[in-house]
Enzyme design. Structure first.
Site, PDB file in Angstrom:
ATOM      1  N   HIS A 126     -37.697 -28.091   5.213  1.00 50.27           N
ATOM      2  CA  HIS A 126     -37.024 -27.960   3.917  1.00 50.27           C
ATOM      3  C   HIS A 126     -36.256 -26.650   3.865  1.00 50.27           C
ATOM      4  O   HIS A 126     -36.507 -25.725   4.644  1.00 50.27           O
ATOM      5  CB  HIS A 126     -38.043 -27.992   2.764  1.00 50.27           C
ATOM      6  N   ASP A 129     -30.640 -24.511  -1.362  1.00 51.98           N
ATOM      7  CA  ASP A 129     -29.218 -24.206  -1.577  1.00 51.98           C
ATOM      8  C   ASP A 129     -29.052 -23.827  -3.035  1.00 51.98           C
ATOM      9  O   ASP A 129     -29.238 -24.647  -3.921  1.00 51.98           O
ATOM     10  CB  ASP A 129     -28.380 -25.438  -1.220  1.00 51.98           C
ATOM     11  N   HIS A 131     -26.631 -23.011  -5.940  1.00 49.62           N
ATOM     12  CA  HIS A 131     -25.234 -23.078  -6.367  1.00 49.62           C
ATOM     13  C   HIS A 131     -24.768 -21.757  -6.975  1.00 49.62           C
ATOM     14  O   HIS A 131     -23.570 -21.518  -7.090  1.00 49.62           O
ATOM     15  CB  HIS A 131     -25.046 -24.199  -7.384  1.00 49.62           C
ATOM     16  N   HIS A 166     -31.068 -26.871  -4.952  1.00 50.81           N
ATOM     17  CA  HIS A 166     -31.672 -28.080  -4.399  1.00 50.81           C
ATOM     18  C   HIS A 166     -31.911 -27.910  -2.906  1.00 50.81           C
ATOM     19  O   HIS A 166     -31.368 -27.002  -2.266  1.00 50.81           O
ATOM     20  CB  HIS A 166     -30.800 -29.316  -4.656  1.00 50.81           C
ATOM     21  N   CYS A 167     -32.728 -28.777  -2.358  1.00 51.41           N
ATOM     22  CA  CYS A 167     -32.944 -28.803  -0.914  1.00 51.41           C
ATOM     23  C   CYS A 167     -31.717 -29.438  -0.254  1.00 51.41           C
ATOM     24  O   CYS A 167     -31.171 -30.421  -0.759  1.00 51.41           O
ATOM     25  CB  CYS A 167     -34.199 -29.600  -0.591  1.00 51.41           C
ATOM     26  N   HIS A 177     -33.680 -35.920   0.000  1.00 49.41           N
ATOM     27  CA  HIS A 177     -34.548 -34.864  -0.520  1.00 49.41           C
ATOM     28  C   HIS A 177     -34.262 -34.599  -2.000  1.00 49.41           C
ATOM     29  O   HIS A 177     -35.189 -34.372  -2.785  1.00 49.41           O
ATOM     30  CB  HIS A 177     -34.371 -33.586   0.301  1.00 49.41           C
ATOM     31  N   MET A 182     -36.286 -32.749  -5.207  1.00 49.97           N
ATOM     32  CA  MET A 182     -36.107 -31.354  -4.821  1.00 49.97           C
ATOM     33  C   MET A 182     -34.851 -30.730  -5.408  1.00 49.97           C
ATOM     34  O   MET A 182     -33.835 -30.518  -4.745  1.00 49.97           O
ATOM     35  CB  MET A 182     -36.093 -31.222  -3.298  1.00 49.97           C
ATOM     36  N   HIS A 287     -27.226 -36.149 -25.431  1.00 48.43           N
ATOM     37  CA  HIS A 287     -26.955 -36.338 -26.863  1.00 48.43           C
ATOM     38  C   HIS A 287     -28.256 -36.140 -27.626  1.00 48.43           C
ATOM     39  O   HIS A 287     -29.297 -36.701 -27.252  1.00 48.43           O
ATOM     40  CB  HIS A 287     -26.405 -37.748 -27.118  1.00 48.43           C
ATOM     41  N   GLU A 311     -20.903 -33.733 -30.286  1.00 49.40           N
ATOM     42  CA  GLU A 311     -21.882 -34.799 -30.515  1.00 49.40           C
ATOM     43  C   GLU A 311     -22.595 -35.181 -29.225  1.00 49.40           C
ATOM     44  O   GLU A 311     -23.792 -35.447 -29.199  1.00 49.40           O
ATOM     45  CB  GLU A 311     -21.197 -36.026 -31.116  1.00 49.40           C
ATOM     46  N   THR A 312     -21.839 -35.240 -28.144  1.00 45.27           N
ATOM     47  CA  THR A 312     -22.352 -35.555 -26.814  1.00 45.27           C
ATOM     48  C   THR A 312     -21.603 -34.668 -25.840  1.00 45.27           C
ATOM     49  O   THR A 312     -20.416 -34.429 -26.008  1.00 45.27           O
ATOM     50  CB  THR A 312     -22.110 -37.042 -26.475  1.00 45.27           C
ATOM     51  N   HIS A 338     -26.753 -40.425 -23.025  1.00 46.91           N
ATOM     52  CA  HIS A 338     -26.088 -41.417 -23.866  1.00 46.91           C
ATOM     53  C   HIS A 338     -25.366 -42.501 -23.071  1.00 46.91           C
ATOM     54  O   HIS A 338     -24.478 -43.188 -23.595  1.00 46.91           O
ATOM     55  CB  HIS A 338     -25.138 -40.775 -24.868  1.00 46.91           C
TER      56      HIS A 338
END
Length: 389
Positions: A126, A129, A131, A166-167, A177, A182, A287, A311-312, A338
């Site tokens: 494993h 990463d 971001h 994430h992996c 993964h 993950m 939402h 709203e969303t 939503h």
């Protein structure tokens, strides 16, 4: 067992792995360090104990102190999880045992120093990463570890916002993964805190972290969900389902109902709540039924002014977003993806339980449900034909 050598053969990452030590050496070489870089060895250090979502470890929203090194420790766990009320099981891969993995919070200019542990009881290689980090596949090149190994990665939080981690061990292993659990999130706060579109301070009374995950569970010839003894045993069948791009489950925080009932998130009328929502793989549309996004960083980056009164809002796959809402009425609020099919059929629903006093000015039931009564004199009931054509 999937060891590093067999993994590299599958995903074609031999060159990447070979480059990793060189990249690590270059990153620590004095000649490679920018002239303005801080002497990290002189910075204060803080050890932070991570907590399971939807909660977030204690943190300051703003700080007048200088940069520091924030130390985290995270253990990778391969474990069986039950993901719905029917007892469906998956062989999950997790950071710290939870889906999603825990949130890490620092301030812009701080250094994140993560000790990533892959216990010998696991079967897979494993990595992680970020971001939010810069270079080496977000740290993925420098953190690939076999069972029984650990690694320490340090990176500088040089931009603010909420971000996914994430992996990402390479090739077809990456999506498998990720959808096996993950992923997680990092929040890098501005040193002077959050601001509205006019630059005025915004503070929150509570903060919650919701990680949305899509699962792809294989079925047997009778249509029942299959079970497996280990992640490796499930790989071939799971990838077949994944390639159809149709999840069997879309859930918040690892399972259907994880944030409903007794596990509902809580608040009080008048409290401003920060909601961080992350999805490492698919687009989603959060939402709050009966509420709004007062301030929304839809793309999750605090250097940009927040949008108002949504709203969303839209969270791109592979990203996180943040919203602030001040609850004005008591009651149970459903917080959903939503795409209502995914919310009500596949599991992407959470609840907020809000205490306080009802405000009739905002909403009032003028008359309770009952039989349809007579219409006013001279008015024509829309339920009766007039006889005129």
């Amino acid at each position: 067992m999937f060891n590093r050598r067999s993994l590299m053969k599958v995903v074609g990452l031999t060159a990447v792995a070979a480059a990793a030590p060189a990249a690590a050496a270059q990153a620590t070489s004095p000649a490679a360090a920018p002239a303005q870089a801080l002497d990290v060895s002189r910075l204060p250090r803080e050890q932070v104990e991570l907590v399971a979502p939807p909660f977030i470890h204690p943190h300051e929203q703003a700080t007048k102190a200088g940069p520091k090194v924030v130390e985290f420790r995270m253990v990778i766990e391969e474990k069986e999880l039950v993901i719905d009320s029917h007892g469906t099981k998956v062989q999950a891969m997790t950071f710290n045992g939870s889906v999603p993995g825990p949130m890490m919070v620092v301030h812009e200019g701080d250094y994140v120093e993560l000790t990533l542990v892959n216990p010998a009881t696991n079967s897979m290689a494993h990595n992680i990463d970020f971001h939010s980090a810069t270079g080496a596949l977000g740290g993925g090149e420098l953190t690939l570890i076999n069972p029984g190994e650990q690694v320490v990665l340090r990176w500088k939080a040089d931009r603010t916002g909420v971000f996914v981690y994430h992996c990402a061990p390479g090739g077809p292993m990456v999506p498998w993964h990720v959808v096996s659990g993950m992923s997680g999130a990092v929040m890098v706060l501005p040193r002077d805190g959050l601001k509205d579109e006019k630059g005025q301070p915004l503070k929150y009374d509570r903060a919650y972290y919701i990680g949305e995950n899509d699962f792809y569970v294989p079925r047997d010839a009778k249509g029942k969900f299959k079970t497996y003894d280990s992640p490796g045993d499930s790989y071939a069948d799971t990838v077949e389902v994944m390639r159809k791009l149709t999840p069997t489950h879309v859930v918040f925080n690892g399972r259907e109902g994880a944030l409903t009932g007794k596990n509902a998130m809580t608040a009080k009328v008048g409290e401003r709540v920060l909601i961080v929502h992350a999805q490492a793989n698919r687009d989603t549309r959060p939402h709050l039924i009966g509420g709004h996004g007062d301030y929304v960083w839809e793309a999750g980056k605090f250097a940009n002014p927040p949008q108002r009164d949504l709203e969303t809002w839209f969270i791109r796959g592979g990203s996180a977003g943040a919203a602030l809402y001040t609850f004005k009425q008591p009651g149970i609020y459903a917080y959903v993806n939503h795409n209502l099919i995914e919310a009500f059929e596949l599991g992407a629903t959470a609840h907020f339980k809000v205490d306080g006093t009802w405000n009739d000015d905002l909403m009032k039931q003028v008359s309770p449900p009952g039989p349809i009564g007579p219409t006013k004199t001279g008015a024509v009931s829309p339920l009766k034909p007039t006889g005129k054509h």
